[in-house]
Design a protein around this motif. Structure first.
Motif, short mmCIF file in Angstrom:
data_model
loop_
_atom_site.label_atom_id
_atom_site.label_comp_id
_atom_site.label_asym_id
_atom_site.label_seq_id
_atom_site.Cartn_x
_atom_site.Cartn_y
_atom_site.Cartn_z
N GLU A 57 36.44 11.35 58.47
CA GLU A 57 35.48 10.22 57.93
C GLU A 57 33.95 10.52 58.51
OE1 GLU A 57 38.54 6.71 56.84
OE2 GLU A 57 37.63 6.71 58.82
N LEU A 58 34.17 10.70 59.84
CA LEU A 58 32.87 10.94 60.32
C LEU A 58 32.12 11.92 59.76
CD1 LEU A 58 30.54 9.97 62.45
CD2 LEU A 58 31.99 11.33 64.18
N ARG A 59 32.85 13.25 59.84
CA ARG A 59 32.38 14.58 59.21
C ARG A 59 31.69 14.41 57.75
NH1 ARG A 59 33.03 18.21 55.93
NH2 ARG A 59 34.93 17.35 55.01
N VAL A 60 32.52 13.76 57.08
CA VAL A 60 31.98 13.42 55.60
C VAL A 60 30.81 12.65 55.51
CG1 VAL A 60 32.67 12.54 53.30
CG2 VAL A 60 34.35 13.80 54.69
N GLU A 61 30.73 11.69 56.33
CA GLU A 61 29.54 10.74 56.35
C GLU A 61 28.31 11.54 56.87
OE1 GLU A 61 27.55 7.04 55.98
OE2 GLU A 61 29.45 7.69 55.22
N ALA A 62 28.56 12.51 58.07
CA ALA A 62 27.40 13.14 58.33
C ALA A 62 26.83 14.05 57.34
CB ALA A 62 27.87 13.97 59.67
N VAL A 63 27.68 14.75 56.56
CA VAL A 63 27.34 15.43 55.68
C VAL A 63 26.54 14.79 54.50
CG1 VAL A 63 27.97 17.04 53.62
CG2 VAL A 63 29.23 17.19 55.96
N GLU A 64 26.91 13.61 54.08
CA GLU A 64 26.28 13.00 52.91
C GLU A 64 24.96 12.33 53.53
OE1 GLU A 64 28.98 9.77 51.78
OE2 GLU A 64 30.36 11.05 50.75
N TYR A 65 24.83 12.00 54.80
CA TYR A 65 23.65 11.59 55.36
C TYR A 65 22.48 12.42 55.32
CZ TYR A 65 20.50 9.59 58.91
OH TYR A 65 19.43 9.04 59.67
N ARG A 66 22.98 13.81 55.76
CA ARG A 66 22.00 14.84 55.97
C ARG A 66 21.59 15.36 54.40
NH1 ARG A 66 24.03 19.12 60.28
NH2 ARG A 66 22.32 20.17 59.64
N GLN A 67 22.68 15.16 53.41
CA GLN A 67 21.91 15.43 52.01
C GLN A 67 21.01 14.51 51.60
OE1 GLN A 67 25.91 15.52 50.04
NE2 GLN A 67 26.15 17.59 50.64
N ARG A 68 21.44 12.95 51.78
CA ARG A 68 20.62 11.90 51.58
C ARG A 68 19.16 12.18 52.10
NH1 ARG A 68 24.80 8.36 52.81
NH2 ARG A 68 23.54 7.97 54.78
N LYS A 69 19.08 12.71 53.34
CA LYS A 69 17.67 12.79 53.99
C LYS A 69 17.01 14.13 53.82
CE LYS A 69 17.66 8.71 56.19
NZ LYS A 69 16.68 7.78 56.03
N LEU A 71 18.20 16.98 55.08
CA LEU A 71 18.17 17.86 56.31
C LEU A 71 19.07 18.78 56.42
CD1 LEU A 71 18.35 14.47 58.70
CD2 LEU A 71 16.41 15.87 58.13
N GLN A 72 18.88 19.94 55.72
CA GLN A 72 19.58 20.89 55.40
C GLN A 72 20.28 21.75 56.68
OE1 GLN A 72 20.81 21.22 52.21
NE2 GLN A 72 19.34 19.54 51.81
N SER A 73 19.33 22.00 57.79
CA SER A 73 19.68 22.92 58.78
C SER A 73 19.78 22.00 60.03
CB SER A 73 18.41 23.82 58.97
OG SER A 73 17.31 23.43 59.35
N GLY A 74 20.29 22.57 61.03
CA GLY A 74 20.17 21.97 62.33
C GLY A 74 18.88 21.72 62.85
N GLU A 75 17.83 22.71 62.54
CA GLU A 75 16.83 22.32 63.10
C GLU A 75 16.06 20.92 62.63
OE1 GLU A 75 13.28 22.48 65.44
OE2 GLU A 75 15.24 23.68 65.63
N ASP A 76 16.59 20.91 61.08
CA ASP A 76 15.62 19.79 60.51
C ASP A 76 16.34 18.60 60.90
OD1 ASP A 76 14.52 21.31 58.58
OD2 ASP A 76 16.28 21.40 57.06
N LEU A 77 17.59 18.54 61.30
CA LEU A 77 18.18 17.24 62.04
C LEU A 77 17.56 17.27 63.31
CD1 LEU A 77 20.27 14.86 62.04
CD2 LEU A 77 21.99 16.48 62.78
N ARG A 78 17.39 18.11 64.10
CA ARG A 78 17.01 17.80 65.37
C ARG A 78 15.47 17.43 65.38
NH1 ARG A 78 20.15 22.28 66.04
NH2 ARG A 78 18.54 23.70 65.72
N SER A 79 14.85 17.88 64.59
CA SER A 79 13.32 17.29 64.36
C SER A 79 13.26 16.11 63.99
CB SER A 79 12.52 18.45 63.16
OG SER A 79 11.25 18.03 62.95
N PHE A 80 14.08 15.70 62.83
CA PHE A 80 14.16 14.24 62.45
C PHE A 80 14.46 13.48 63.68
CE2 PHE A 80 16.91 10.96 61.00
CZ PHE A 80 16.15 10.12 59.95
N LEU A 81 15.40 13.69 64.10
CA LEU A 81 15.75 12.90 65.56
C LEU A 81 14.73 12.62 66.71
CD1 LEU A 81 19.63 13.77 65.85
CD2 LEU A 81 18.65 11.81 64.71
#
Length: 346
Positions: A57-69, A71-81
């Motif tokens: 459930e956590l994995r699915v939520e993380a994927v959906e979160y990144r799609q909404r935002k 944040l396609q790559s790991g670098e996108d997520l790290r920059s966002f945070l």
């Protein structure tokens, strides 16, 4: 904790708006209460040990979160945070609280706030776009002021009524979990906010007339049409093809087909613009009772049977509310076109 509430969050024309002002707007309009309640619920469920999200459930939520935002790559997520002074464990804890808050479990009432509430609220506001929502509310107020020409001068911070002081004191206490608001500043800002709220009400009345709303509903005769149909989703294309054949060639009722196939026949009643494009296209020109499909989706292969199509009615409260919201949005968007600059992350 991010953000520093005196930092500038956005500029609207020549006016600089700080995170402090967004915090006050959120506290005054109920946005903050809603957010704190969600975080509190998530913490309480997790602390109770009654239930917790699974790794899947956590994995699915993380994927959906990144799609909404986006944040396609790991670098996108790290920059966002990083922009919000957060790290991956903070984000993952946010996802756990979001999932936990949705779990249908009852937790014992607690006399005090859960441990770590302030820090968790700060992380959740940063991750769930709360500051952007507060900014959107304020932008609508400022747009309404621009349309109406309402007075925007901050009133004196002296001589306030007991009711005004009580309201400001309540807002200061409510916002304390996120940041400190000075009482006299809060009183003046709440008076200014009241002027802006009245400006928005004035715009709503001026541009949401009965005639304008009726005309806008008529403009959406196609995409707001309500479609009532039966939907049978099956696991394979071959099973769906067989269902279509049984209906068209043998006249078997949809309910019987669902029973034979071991599927669930769902009665749907949706607006055309709420449907997937392929479904909308098929149902838009279908004959009542004719089997349609199969249509592939992430859930499987759908077979549809149209029952009715109903154009939007100017007497329908939902259609009128949508039309009024659309008319108001257009007016406010024009008033602020090219005037809003997002300075900090929201």
């Amino acid at each position: 904790m991010w953000p520093e509430i005196d930092d500038v969050a956005l500029r609207v024309g020549e006016e600089a708006v700080t995170y402090r002002e967004l915090l006050l707007v959120g506290a005054a309009t109920g946005l903050l209460d809603t957010a704190i309640a969600a975080t509190t619920r998530g913490l309480q469920v997790l602390e109770s040990g009654i239930s917790s999200p699974t790794r899947e459930e956590l994995r699915v939520e993380a994927v959906e979160y990144r799609q909404r935002k986006k944040l396609q790559s790991g670098e996108d997520l790290r920059s966002f945070l990083a922009q919000r002074h957060l790290e991956t464990p903070d984000w993952e804890a946010h996802l756990r609280r979001v999932l936990a808050a949705r779990l249908p479990v009852d937790v014992p009432e607690q006399a005090s706030s859960p441990d770590g509430l302030a820090e968790a609220v700060g992380v959740d506001l940063a991750c769930n776009g709360w500051w952007g929502k507060a900014a959107h509310v304020l932008e609508r107020y400022l747009a309404a002021v621009a349309v109406t020409g309402a007075e925007r001068t901050v009133v004196s911070s002296h001589g306030h009524s007991p009711d005004e002081l009580a309201r400001a004191t309540e807002i200061v206490e409510r916002a304390r979990v996120v940041g400190e608001l000075e009482l006299q500043w809060c009183v003046s800002q709440l008076q200014l906010l009241k002027v802006r709220e009245r400006a928005l009400e004035d715009v709503e009345q001026r541009f949401g007339s009965e005639a304008a709303v009726t005309a806008r509903v008529a403009e959406h005769a196609v995409d707001w049409m309500r479609v009532r149909f039966d939907d049978l989703c099956l696991a394979s294309r071959s099973a769906a093809n067989e269902a279509v054949m049984c209906s068209r060639d043998e006249g078997v009722e949809p309910s019987e087909i669902a029973t034979r196939a071991g599927g669930e026949l769902l009665r749907m009643d949706l607006r055309r613009d709420q449907l997937a494009p392929k479904m909308a296209a098929l149902l838009g020109g279908a004959i009542v009772g004719e089997a349609l499909g199969p249509i592939e989706s992430a859930d499987g292969f759908h077979v549809l049977w149209l029952e009715s199509r109903r154009p939007p009615s100017p007497d329908d409260p939902e259609s009128r509310a949508q039309a009024r919201s659309e008319l108001l949005g257009e007016v406010l968007d024009r008033a602020l076109a090219g005037r809003v600059i997002r300075v900090g992350p929201l």
